[in-house]
Design an enzyme around this catalytic site. Structure first.
Site, PDB file in Angstrom:
ATOM      1  N   ALA A   8      91.631  39.169  76.129  1.00  0.00           N
ATOM      2  CA  ALA A   8      92.898  39.225  77.504  1.00  0.00           C
ATOM      3  C   ALA A   8      92.988  40.809  77.859  1.00  0.00           C
ATOM      4  O   ALA A   8      92.517  40.996  78.680  1.00  0.00           O
ATOM      5  CB  ALA A   8      93.545  38.157  77.633  1.00  0.00           C
ATOM      6  N   GLY A  11      88.258  45.557  77.627  1.00  0.00           N
ATOM      7  CA  GLY A  11      87.458  45.950  79.045  1.00  0.00           C
ATOM      8  C   GLY A  11      87.445  44.577  79.606  1.00  0.00           C
ATOM      9  O   GLY A  11      86.364  45.048  81.191  1.00  0.00           O
ATOM     10  N   ILE A  12      86.235  43.441  79.092  1.00  0.00           N
ATOM     11  CA  ILE A  12      86.058  42.587  80.379  1.00  0.00           C
ATOM     12  C   ILE A  12      87.333  41.840  80.531  1.00  0.00           C
ATOM     13  O   ILE A  12      87.556  41.535  81.721  1.00  0.00           O
ATOM     14  CB  ILE A  12      85.193  41.348  79.165  1.00  0.00           C
ATOM     15  CG1 ILE A  12      83.221  42.567  78.461  1.00  0.00           C
ATOM     16  CG2 ILE A  12      84.536  40.541  79.492  1.00  0.00           C
ATOM     17  CD1 ILE A  12      82.814  41.818  78.351  1.00  0.00           C
ATOM     18  N   ASP A  33      95.131  37.695  72.696  1.00  0.00           N
ATOM     19  CA  ASP A  33      94.876  39.369  72.286  1.00  0.00           C
ATOM     20  C   ASP A  33      95.251  39.328  71.089  1.00  0.00           C
ATOM     21  O   ASP A  33      96.435  39.040  71.195  1.00  0.00           O
ATOM     22  CB  ASP A  33      94.663  40.529  73.184  1.00  0.00           C
ATOM     23  CG  ASP A  33      93.030  41.401  73.570  1.00  0.00           C
ATOM     24  OD1 ASP A  33      93.515  41.668  71.716  1.00  0.00           O
ATOM     25  OD2 ASP A  33      92.051  41.351  74.054  1.00  0.00           O
ATOM     26  N   ILE A 117      81.298  34.452  75.577  1.00  0.00           N
ATOM     27  CA  ILE A 117      81.093  36.152  76.222  1.00  0.00           C
ATOM     28  C   ILE A 117      80.633  36.592  74.107  1.00  0.00           C
ATOM     29  O   ILE A 117      79.479  37.643  74.716  1.00  0.00           O
ATOM     30  CB  ILE A 117      82.065  36.492  76.922  1.00  0.00           C
ATOM     31  CG1 ILE A 117      82.055  36.034  78.456  1.00  0.00           C
ATOM     32  CG2 ILE A 117      81.153  37.851  77.563  1.00  0.00           C
ATOM     33  CD1 ILE A 117      82.912  36.583  79.106  1.00  0.00           C
ATOM     34  N   ASP A 150      72.188  38.183  83.425  1.00  0.00           N
ATOM     35  CA  ASP A 150      71.456  38.935  83.064  1.00  0.00           C
ATOM     36  C   ASP A 150      70.423  37.960  84.925  1.00  0.00           C
ATOM     37  O   ASP A 150      69.841  38.467  85.754  1.00  0.00           O
ATOM     38  CB  ASP A 150      70.980  38.022  82.599  1.00  0.00           C
ATOM     39  CG  ASP A 150      70.927  38.157  81.090  1.00  0.00           C
ATOM     40  OD1 ASP A 150      71.292  39.521  80.635  1.00  0.00           O
ATOM     41  OD2 ASP A 150      71.079  37.612  79.610  1.00  0.00           O
ATOM     42  N   HIS A 180      70.080  35.785  74.895  1.00  0.00           N
ATOM     43  CA  HIS A 180      70.880  36.877  75.855  1.00  0.00           C
ATOM     44  C   HIS A 180      70.771  37.766  74.865  1.00  0.00           C
ATOM     45  O   HIS A 180      71.350  38.968  74.646  1.00  0.00           O
ATOM     46  CB  HIS A 180      72.932  36.998  75.924  1.00  0.00           C
ATOM     47  CG  HIS A 180      72.457  37.651  77.038  1.00  0.00           C
ATOM     48  ND1 HIS A 180      72.564  38.395  78.242  1.00  0.00           N
ATOM     49  CD2 HIS A 180      74.199  38.812  76.080  1.00  0.00           C
ATOM     50  CE1 HIS A 180      73.368  39.555  78.044  1.00  0.00           C
ATOM     51  NE2 HIS A 180      74.584  39.929  76.777  1.00  0.00           N
TER      52      HIS A 180
HETATM   53  P1  NAD Z   1      86.455  45.289  73.823  1.00  0.00           P
HETATM   54  O1  NAD Z   1      86.476  46.217  73.189  1.00  0.00           O
HETATM   55  O2  NAD Z   1      86.872  46.509  75.379  1.00  0.00           O
HETATM   56  O3  NAD Z   1      87.417  44.298  74.286  1.00  0.00           O
HETATM   57  C1  NAD Z   1      87.211  42.976  73.132  1.00  0.00           C
HETATM   58  C2  NAD Z   1      88.822  42.403  72.650  1.00  0.00           C
HETATM   59  O4  NAD Z   1      88.932  41.824  71.961  1.00  0.00           O
HETATM   60  C3  NAD Z   1      89.940  43.721  72.460  1.00  0.00           C
HETATM   61  O5  NAD Z   1      91.266  43.885  73.761  1.00  0.00           O
HETATM   62  C4  NAD Z   1      90.367  43.358  71.750  1.00  0.00           C
HETATM   63  O6  NAD Z   1      91.614  43.677  71.305  1.00  0.00           O
HETATM   64  C5  NAD Z   1      89.637  41.201  71.391  1.00  0.00           C
HETATM   65  N1  NAD Z   1      89.034  41.463  69.799  1.00  0.00           N
HETATM   66  C6  NAD Z   1      89.680  41.277  68.841  1.00  0.00           C
HETATM   67  N2  NAD Z   1      89.960  40.566  68.168  1.00  0.00           N
HETATM   68  C7  NAD Z   1      89.828  39.480  68.329  1.00  0.00           C
HETATM   69  C8  NAD Z   1      90.295  37.740  68.007  1.00  0.00           C
HETATM   70  N3  NAD Z   1      90.291  38.019  66.921  1.00  0.00           N
HETATM   71  N4  NAD Z   1      90.734  37.701  68.955  1.00  0.00           N
HETATM   72  C9  NAD Z   1      91.282  37.890  70.228  1.00  0.00           C
HETATM   73  N5  NAD Z   1      90.970  38.834  70.913  1.00  0.00           N
HETATM   74  C10 NAD Z   1      90.611  39.309  70.261  1.00  0.00           C
HETATM   75  O7  NAD Z   1      85.530  44.983  74.589  1.00  0.00           O
HETATM   76  P2  NAD Z   1      84.420  43.970  76.239  1.00  0.00           P
HETATM   77  O8  NAD Z   1      83.327  45.713  76.543  1.00  0.00           O
HETATM   78  O9  NAD Z   1      85.664  43.262  76.724  1.00  0.00           O
HETATM   79  O10 NAD Z   1      83.568  43.329  75.486  1.00  0.00           O
HETATM   80  C11 NAD Z   1      83.585  42.030  74.963  1.00  0.00           C
HETATM   81  C12 NAD Z   1      82.344  41.103  73.630  1.00  0.00           C
HETATM   82  O11 NAD Z   1      81.885  40.951  74.806  1.00  0.00           O
HETATM   83  C13 NAD Z   1      81.380  42.437  73.430  1.00  0.00           C
HETATM   84  O12 NAD Z   1      81.154  41.412  72.018  1.00  0.00           O
HETATM   85  C14 NAD Z   1      80.530  42.478  74.240  1.00  0.00           C
HETATM   86  O13 NAD Z   1      79.325  42.802  73.237  1.00  0.00           O
HETATM   87  C15 NAD Z   1      80.295  41.255  74.582  1.00  0.00           C
HETATM   88  N6  NAD Z   1      79.307  41.859  76.414  1.00  0.00           N
HETATM   89  C16 NAD Z   1      78.989  40.390  76.206  1.00  0.00           C
HETATM   90  C17 NAD Z   1      78.160  40.257  77.586  1.00  0.00           C
HETATM   91  C18 NAD Z   1      77.353  38.633  77.758  1.00  0.00           C
HETATM   92  O14 NAD Z   1      76.689  39.357  78.884  1.00  0.00           O
HETATM   93  N7  NAD Z   1      77.609  37.896  76.997  1.00  0.00           N
HETATM   94  C19 NAD Z   1      78.174  41.495  78.234  1.00  0.00           C
HETATM   95  C20 NAD Z   1      79.449  41.913  78.503  1.00  0.00           C
HETATM   96  C21 NAD Z   1      80.059  42.254  77.447  1.00  0.00           C
HETATM   97  C1  LMR Z   2      74.915  42.882  78.439  1.00  0.00           C
HETATM   98  O1  LMR Z   2      74.050  42.772  78.778  1.00  0.00           O
HETATM   99  O2  LMR Z   2      75.291  44.173  78.776  1.00  0.00           O
HETATM  100  C2  LMR Z   2      76.214  42.792  77.009  1.00  0.00           C
HETATM  101  O3  LMR Z   2      75.377  41.603  76.804  1.00  0.00           O
HETATM  102  C3  LMR Z   2      76.105  44.107  76.534  1.00  0.00           C
HETATM  103  C4  LMR Z   2      75.540  44.890  75.694  1.00  0.00           C
HETATM  104  O4  LMR Z   2      75.450  44.722  74.372  1.00  0.00           O
HETATM  105  O5  LMR Z   2      74.467  45.111  76.001  1.00  0.00           O
END
Ligand code: NAD
Ligand code: LMR
Length: 336
Positions: A8, A11-12, A33, A117, A150, A180
């Protein structure tokens, strides 16, 4: 409706938690988190909407407390990409994170709906499912890999090509199927925007498909090492969460694409496998009808309607997807 966000403070996680705090559909928002959850929780808790906010770190049984009594768990925990990386490069770190969160869900919220995610989604969803299966609590109707971004990109990118400005992205609903990641992402423009799609030549069509398949890279490169899509992802994750909550509540029934397990118990799963012409594929993103139980049925009819070019794209997608899925399944199967 109690919603728990794992990751939580990320960045997301932060903008997603903000959207959930603003939603009248959420009564309790539980933030988990490994860092900074209390800070994000304190901040959000000042907003004058009804959702009660709690925050939890791992110490003092924090994951169990965060998950206890939750209806919906959303998981954006884990590391994001840097330029030059593929989503599969994240497996080494994120597989273990997702496995441990899945174990927490199995023990503390076995009946919850789960939206994953964390990347690589093509592998993290099978990991999550395998952990739930090991614990005897897997329900294919309740586990979703979030591929909504997507679809959001497909709607946006095709509308940007329309110089007459008649195509509004918010009026579109382009189905995107497959997985994805890169070539596993298969946008079905022939179904989602048929008239405009017909007006494109092959080069324009290929460029459009490529942009959806590699849209994530655009953001990764623009952020120059500071992460990947967060705001558009929070929007997309919230969109699916909102549709799911409304469906669980029995208010409306939505159809949206999501990466799910093709359980034979789900209406349309067998037909989908036959139409894909691959009986062994057991995870894929397809349009699903949502209802009080989660996935009510798989809307496989899109597979009857796609054109030859989209069939070719799907065939390439399935080959890669099969490898990604096996990697996730074997990660859990090979552990004691
Ligand atoms: P981020 O690094 O900004 O945030 C991730 C968070 O997860 C951090 O706050 C970190 O402390 C926390 N974290 C790490 N280990 C943890 C654990 N064991 N338990 C709970 N929290 C934990 O990253 P982000 O930009 O928020 O991206 C998160 C993930 O989402 C990445 O793997 C990214 O590739 C993925 N993502 C997926 C999609 C999609 O379309 N499905 C899109 C964008 C990003
Ligand atoms: C996206 O599609 O933006 C996410 O899966 C993050 C990435 O790694 O591209």
């Amino acid at each position: 409706m109690k919603v728990t966000v794992c990751g939580a403070a990320g960045g997301i996680g932060q903008p997603l938690s903000l959207l959930l705090k603003l939603s009248p559909l959420v009564d309790e928002l539980s933030l988990f988190d490994v860092v900074n959850a209390p800070g994000v929780g304190a901040d959000l808790s000042h907003i004058d909407t009804n959702a009660k906010v709690t925050s939890h770190l791992p110490d003092d049984n924090g994951l169990a407390k965060a998950l206890n009594g939750t209806d919906l768990v959303i998981i954006p925990a884990g590391v994001p990409r840097k330029p030059g990386m593929t989503r599969d490069d994240l497996f080494a770190i994120n597989a273990g994170i997702v496995r441990d969160l899945a174990q927490g869900v199995a023990e503390n919220a076995p009946n919850a709906f789960v939206l994953v995610i964390s990347n690589p989604v093509n592998s993290t969803v099978p990991i999550f499912a395998e952990v739930l299966k090991k614990n005897g609590v897997f329900n294919a109707r309740k586990l979703f890999g979030v591929t909504t971004l997507d679809l959001v990109r497909a709607n946006t990118f095709i509308s940007q090509l329309d110089s007459s400005n008649k195509i509004k992205p918010s009026n579109l609903n382009v189905p995107v199927i497959g997985g994805h990641s890169g070539e596993t992402i298969v946008p079905l423009f022939s179904l989602g925007a048929p008239e405009f799609y017909k007006s494109l030549d092959d080069e324009q069509r290929d460029a459009l498909v490529h942009r959806v398949q590699y849209g994530g890279d655009e953001v990764v490169q623009a952020k120059k090492g500071a992460g990947s899509a967060t705001l558009s992802m929070a929007y997309s994750g919230f969109k699916l969460a909102e549709e799911l909550i409304e469906s669980i509540n029995g208010k409306h029934s939505f159809v949206d694409s999501s990466f799910i397990y093709l359980s034979d118990e789900i209406e349309g799963a067998k037909e989908a496998k036959q139409l894909i012409n691959n009986e062994s594929i057991n995870y894929i993103s397809l349009p699903v009808k949502l209802g009080p139980r989660g996935v009510e049925s798989i809307e496989y009819d899109v597979l009857n309607k796609i054109n030859d070019h989209e069939k070719e794209l799907l065939s390439t997608a399935i080959d890669q997807l099969t490898t990604n899925i096996s990697k996730g399944v074997n990660f859990i199967k090979n552990q004691a």
